[in-house]
Design an enzyme around this catalytic site. Structure first.
Site, short mmCIF file in Angstrom:
data_model
loop_
_atom_site.label_atom_id
_atom_site.label_comp_id
_atom_site.label_asym_id
_atom_site.label_seq_id
_atom_site.Cartn_x
_atom_site.Cartn_y
_atom_site.Cartn_z
N TYR A 147 3.20 11.28 15.45
CA TYR A 147 4.44 11.71 14.82
C TYR A 147 4.13 12.85 13.86
O TYR A 147 3.60 12.63 12.78
CB TYR A 147 5.10 10.54 14.10
CG TYR A 147 6.41 10.90 13.45
CD1 TYR A 147 7.58 10.95 14.20
CD2 TYR A 147 6.46 11.21 12.09
CE1 TYR A 147 8.78 11.30 13.61
CE2 TYR A 147 7.67 11.56 11.50
CZ TYR A 147 8.82 11.60 12.26
OH TYR A 147 10.01 11.94 11.68
N THR A 150 4.67 16.06 8.65
CA THR A 150 4.08 16.71 7.48
C THR A 150 3.35 17.99 7.86
O THR A 150 2.70 18.06 8.90
CB THR A 150 3.09 15.73 6.81
OG1 THR A 150 3.79 14.54 6.49
CG2 THR A 150 2.48 16.32 5.56
N SER A 156 6.68 15.70 1.07
CA SER A 156 7.86 14.88 0.83
C SER A 156 9.17 15.61 1.16
O SER A 156 10.13 15.00 1.56
CB SER A 156 7.89 14.44 -0.63
OG SER A 156 6.80 13.58 -0.88
N ARG A 319 -19.63 -17.29 -10.15
CA ARG A 319 -20.41 -16.47 -11.06
C ARG A 319 -20.35 -17.05 -12.47
O ARG A 319 -19.28 -17.34 -12.99
CB ARG A 319 -19.83 -15.04 -11.08
CG ARG A 319 -20.54 -14.11 -12.03
CD ARG A 319 -21.95 -13.82 -11.58
NE ARG A 319 -22.57 -12.74 -12.34
CZ ARG A 319 -23.58 -12.02 -11.88
NH1 ARG A 319 -24.10 -12.27 -10.68
NH2 ARG A 319 -24.12 -11.06 -12.60
N ARG A 349 -6.73 -11.25 -16.25
CA ARG A 349 -6.86 -10.18 -15.27
C ARG A 349 -6.49 -10.67 -13.87
O ARG A 349 -5.85 -9.95 -13.11
CB ARG A 349 -8.29 -9.64 -15.26
CG ARG A 349 -8.67 -8.95 -16.55
CD ARG A 349 -10.17 -8.72 -16.64
NE ARG A 349 -10.61 -7.60 -15.79
CZ ARG A 349 -11.88 -7.26 -15.62
NH1 ARG A 349 -12.85 -7.98 -16.19
NH2 ARG A 349 -12.20 -6.24 -14.88
N THR A 438 1.24 6.84 -1.50
CA THR A 438 1.69 8.21 -1.25
C THR A 438 2.61 8.30 -0.03
O THR A 438 3.65 8.96 -0.07
CB THR A 438 0.47 9.13 -1.04
OG1 THR A 438 -0.41 8.98 -2.16
CG2 THR A 438 0.88 10.58 -0.92
N GLU A 440 5.23 7.36 3.12
CA GLU A 440 6.59 6.80 3.17
C GLU A 440 7.32 7.03 1.85
O GLU A 440 8.11 6.19 1.41
CB GLU A 440 6.56 5.30 3.51
CG GLU A 440 5.94 4.97 4.86
CD GLU A 440 6.63 5.68 6.02
OE1 GLU A 440 7.82 5.98 5.89
OE2 GLU A 440 5.96 5.93 7.05
#
Lengths: 702, 702
Positions: A147, A150, A156, A319, A349, A438, A440
């Site tokens: 496809y 770009t 974009s 660990r 975290r 980035t 879609e």
């Protein structure tokens, strides 16, 4: 045989296997039940079956994955994609089954965009004739497509592309041409080496008039021998941060003629001969596909989050580091170093990442339901859902992929130095996941779409309320609901006076709703009253989209656990056992409160939350993490049901044999196959033994 | 020759070179002056000279760097390290000059830790005899060493290592042994293939008593032929996220005997024969080296930030996307797409990174000054600076490396899709920079050291103030100063009533000081009054360290520009031109305000900042970015003076020829060297042309 071998010694006590067994014995719910709830039994049974077909097939072998350079990895991916298609044909897999196998193998290959973009575009934009011509052979992989939208100078902004397709009435052809270097097609997956056809987006020009970007399906490589066709130049764009098993390609055209039938003509076309342009019906139907893709990226975000969390959580249970003096850990009579999972910072975290994976599960399910419902509504002429679903899917794509990318890196770091080793599985995951932020729609850019919808909704609602004819029955979706609540009382204050009260989902939802509405109101004020430019408010617009979408995630998590989410038509919800429900509620609380606690700024400036609440929430979070989530941490990630073949990680193994697997992998490193490195004579010996001394004389010098 | 070629066409107008020229014409200060101010003329002149020596030497060539797999890259790095040492010997470089050349070449190699850790340890812990035996041949690279501390099961907690060095009185030897798989040395740079010696950290055992970790310098590979010595097994630990040009290695010992002289004995030793242990003098001297390394990492953070910012800023001035409808961009008469650098979101992402690079410049300079001052003081028996410098260096290492790693990734994403291409230079930068957040103290863990110092300072100060004998003269450092200001008035409110007032550095410093002090006060209350455990407060402790260190960065930036920073002895400050001073003040404002605006939570809960201030700051930031920093953006990154050879980036080139360079690089991709990929016959043709049809028949089918 490797020149490197390891001692036949066990790791020091306690063993990883014992530690994980201990963890698993503490889990308060049935892991099997929770897995079933997420995936359904059928999916899990199929996973077992597929593993049997895949795991020992050389084309799908992962044991060399971390050692190969790009050229070898691409060669392997082509072999793998071939074998996968053959297997799919043999097993008669439907697309869903194919996708499940593809996820297990977990390597983006040269045929991926053929399935992911080329064929879907033909389906949605091709005529029956074009389906016959292109789609049928594509289903057999006789036509392999890509496809090509770009360009190297245009991403974009599709409207900015420069490639032209000029209609030539004399021959009833289109002439594809690349007028500038900036117009070279770029990033096109599968184009570099594999595809023999391309859907090309080009500016349609007829009778001297430019009708903007249109899609043409054209052959690019010879069906006979795969050489490039005259007028087409294409190749691979080179190495990338990740995705190196896909041949992202570039292409340019030199007055390349294609027949009239190339223009995908379901919606718009050019009349043969006259070149008259036939406009597409003014339709919003094309939004549908975009919503589907963005919604499916929310699902992939869940997988990325869950995979990283599985590896980091299991490893953190094994660990050990330092002794927590206030609460020394015993194993039998011995004091052992404290497993890092017992440190509150490690919990802060990792546990929100586990929670985020579950949050994405519920929202991706809901987005898929809305997608299908909207498609059905639109077919019946009802477009009422479209705007909300489109706006949410843009913002959610942005939020969840940003969150997943950051979380994968966080998990990598949470494994300490070993997260830097490829054998952890985390570097490749990070690299292959990275493009999600980035493609879609760039994650910053597309939030403007969410913003536009939110501001319009807000303005409409304000106008309706001012009209005096407003009634609550006009609230047709959750966005209007929280905006209306805010407008009812913009000065609402959080009533909580103890940490425990923050477990109340109504308070959580009110905090998120009030914050999002406040931000939207401020932006609308900036745009409409202060007359600030759109550009000057992009940061606020992005933040408002995040706020709106965090609310959606929190809301769907809460409703999902409660069993209050609507189900897709014809689907009966899998029940959630009371034990699993309780455990997921802890995660839902953490998900809602952690984000406020970590970045309370907007909650505070919205006025609903006050400084004292932030420290209350801190206490609520620490409490739920330490007492409720910690014992279930390994259970939560086990429930993601990722087989070791899928994880391909020395640190994240189900059996906990971290050090055994890790050292074994190191023996397979190519430069370990000889004891003395090849460059020794040329680059080391001239310093270390320049005179070529031999025997005892030289050793004795030290 | 590549099978891929690109059209002989220019990019569409305007050209990158013209856009950058336009940018440069707008810069309000002399870039050359600012570069001189940062680096000094001597450094910049040397850079030119070194470039001449390096750029065209094949061993230092970067043109294949992005295409090679790990094995080839390591082979290249060995060759490069050899050539660099030869060049250094020929040019008689001192360590500073060597480092400057090394930075330009920018590829961590197998000899790096020989210089960075092995020799420095010998210098600081070896006796004269050991210097003679090990250090002198090491300076000639006859001995090539590594520093073997970390074990596969033991990282940050050095006290937990398991390798033993047992004194054998009978032979006056030490016996190195690896008792468990977890005790294998791991991550040791240069050990995998290059080193013939190692400084090994092992538990010293004599007469049955364990004296904890001590350093021994031992041969590991034969000086004759580089084979492993009997009793030593070593190799490479395999591929990693980055740093693949270094042979991080593993090693284990099987009752390996080394002579008594191996134990580095400057501070502690074992008496020959009796095995009596001689204790080190109880000294804090060893903190010195750690401070130096951590301070130097602040300098490397500046380089990482500056490099990423240079690439992303230059590219963003060239890349155009959409038209900003409120302010369309003209080039001559034509409306062109707006350069992405004109979008406020792009500015909000990139400009604070430029500012952070400058912030790190000032703080790294100050840390180096304090390091040398402290060394001098300590030699004279004055330890007054040590605790503050050690605490700050830990927290600053954590903060600046976390910031740099995040910023490199942000710059990568800010380049859109092209940031994902290796040719941008950003993926490799990100990968090679990544270990900074883990090594020399994990970024979460080491903030506890900063915390301990801050809490002690606070308690001491409170006690002194309560004693009634307190006077301002007892304030010996900036930490005590801001804590004391807070204690004078914990309820202080920010007096600003307009956005412009936030440009006042006193208000900025007050905001940061009040916030840090408030957080420290809350933690001390939690620990001392609420009796919460240290573990339960790790998140707050980390945040307090960040707050303290952000204040240091802001403070040094402000004082540095003003010219109010003390200079190292004997150094005269390079003057800053008024124009550069004004421009840097904009960056300093942005650096201070952006962090508050982006994460205002703690500033709000500290009470100094109120909600209205956050939106004022937003306006102040947008204003300074748009009006002041935007015209200077390219000038600011040009002043970092990174040559194209160093950047190795198609996007970040000085000349702006982005698309020309990018396409040229793609032609060099190995899989582009043949038009038809090698796997075609085996993996594509069976689908696309199974019957082996030839000629027109097959092409005609479509």
């Amino acid at each position: 045989m490797s020149a490197l071998r390891f001692p036949d010694l066990p790791p020091s006590e306690p063993q990883g296997a014992d530690l994980l067994a201990q963890e698993r014995s503490r889990t308060t719910f049935s892991v099997h039940d929770l897995s079933n709830y997420i995936y359904g039994e059928e999916y899990l049974e199929r996973q077992e079956k597929f593993l049997g077909l895949i795991e020992n097939e050389p084309a799908f072998d992962k044991s060399n994955r971390y050692f190969l350079g790009r050229t070898e990895r691409f060669a392997g991916a082509l072999k793998k994609d071939y074998a996968l298609v053959k297997l799919a044909q043999q097993e008669k897999w439907n697309p869903e089954e194919f996708q499940q196998a593809d996820i297990l193998i977990d390597e983006p290959g040269p045929f991926g965009l053929h399935r992911g973009m080329f064929m879907p575009t033909l389906v949605s934009q091709g005529t029956d004739e074009q389906h016959e011509l292109f789609l049928k052979p594509a289903l057999r992989y006789e036509v392999i497509g890509c496809y090509a939208q770009t360009e190297i100078g245009h991403g974009s902004n599709v409207q900015g592309i420069e490639t032209t397709a000029t209609y030539i009435p004399e021959t009833n052809e289109f002439e594809l041409h690349t007028p500038y270097l900036t117009a070279c097609k770029w990033w096109i997956g599968g184009l570099g080496k594999a595809a023999n056809h391309a859907v090309v987006m080009a500016r349609l020009i007829s009778n001297g008039k430019d009708y903007g970007p249109h899609a043409l399906c054209v052959p690019i490589r010879s069906m006979e021998d795969h050489t490039l066709l005259p007028g087409v130049m294409a190749g691979d764009i080179g190495p990338k941060f990740g995705y190196n098993t896909t041949d992202n390609g570039c292409m340019w055209f030199d007055h390349y003629r294609v027949p009239h039938v190339s223009l995908l003509a379901k919606y718009s076309s050019v009349k043969p001969g006259s070149g008259e342009y036939i406009k597409p019906p003014n339709s919003k139907l094309s939004y549908g596909t975009m919503v589907l893709i963005r919604a499916s990226l929310v699902g992939y975000a869940r997988i990325g989050l869950a995979k990283a969390a599985t590896i980091a959580t299991r490893y953190s249970a094994i660990r050990r580091q330092f002794v927590d003096k206030d609460q020394p850990k015993k194993m039998g009579k011995e004091t052992i170093e404290t497993p890092v999972l017992d440190y509150s910072m490690q919990q802060y975290r990792l546990f929100p990442i586990i929670a985020a994976a579950y949050a994405c599960h519920f929202t991706s399910k809901e987005m898929m339901r809305l997608y299908y419902l909207n498609i059905k509504n639109m077919a019946a002429g009802n477009f009422s859902l479209l705007a909300d679903v489109h706006a949410s899917s843009s913002g959610l794509k942005s939020l969840t992929t940003t969150m997943a990318a950051a979380s994968i890196e966080e998990c990598r770091r949470a494994c300490g130095g070993h997260g830097f080793s490829s054998f952890s599985g985390l570097p490749l995951l990070l690299q292959d996941y990275a493009p999600n932020v980035t493609w879609e729609g760039d994650n910053y850019m597309i939030t403007q779409q969410t913003g536009r919808y939110l501001f319009k909704s807000f303005r409409d609602l304000v106008a309706k309320r001012a009209s005096g004819k407003f009634s609550a029955s006009q609230i047709t979706n959750p966005t209007l609901a929280y905006l209306n609540t805010y407008l009812d009382n913009p000065d609402l204050k959080c009533p909580a006076t103890t940490p425990a009260q923050f477990h109340n989902p109504e308070i959580q939802l009110a905090a998120y709703g009030h914050r999002a509405a406040h931000m939207i109101a401020e932006i609308v004020h900036g745009l409409d009253v202060e007359k600030r430019s759109w550009n000057s408010m992009l940061v606020e617009i992005y933040n408002a989209s995040v706020a709106h979408c965090q609310l959606i995630l929190v809301q769907n998590f809460i409703l999902g656990i409660r069993g209050d989410m609507p189900q897709p038509e014809g689907v009966t919800a899998t029940p959630l056992s009371p034990a699993a429900k309780e455990a997921l509620t802890d995660l839902s609380d953490l998900f809602a409160l952690h984000q406020i606690h970590k970045q309370p700024g907007e909650f505070l400036t919205s006025g609903y939350i006050e400084a004292k609440h932030v420290s209350m929430m801190g206490k609520a979070i620490m409490d739920v993490m330490d007492k409720k989530i910690r014992p279930n941490a390994v259970g939560f990630v086990d429930a993601f049901a990722f087989p070791d073949y899928y994880l391909n990680s020395a640190l994240g193994r189900f059996d906990g044999k971290v050090y055994e697997a890790y050292t074994e992998m190191a023996t397979r490193e190519p430069i370990n196959q000889t004891e003395v490195i090849e460059g020794y004579e040329q680059y080391i010996k001239p310093f270390t033994n320049p005179k070529g001394l031999k025997g005892k004389s030289i050793q004795a010098r030290l």
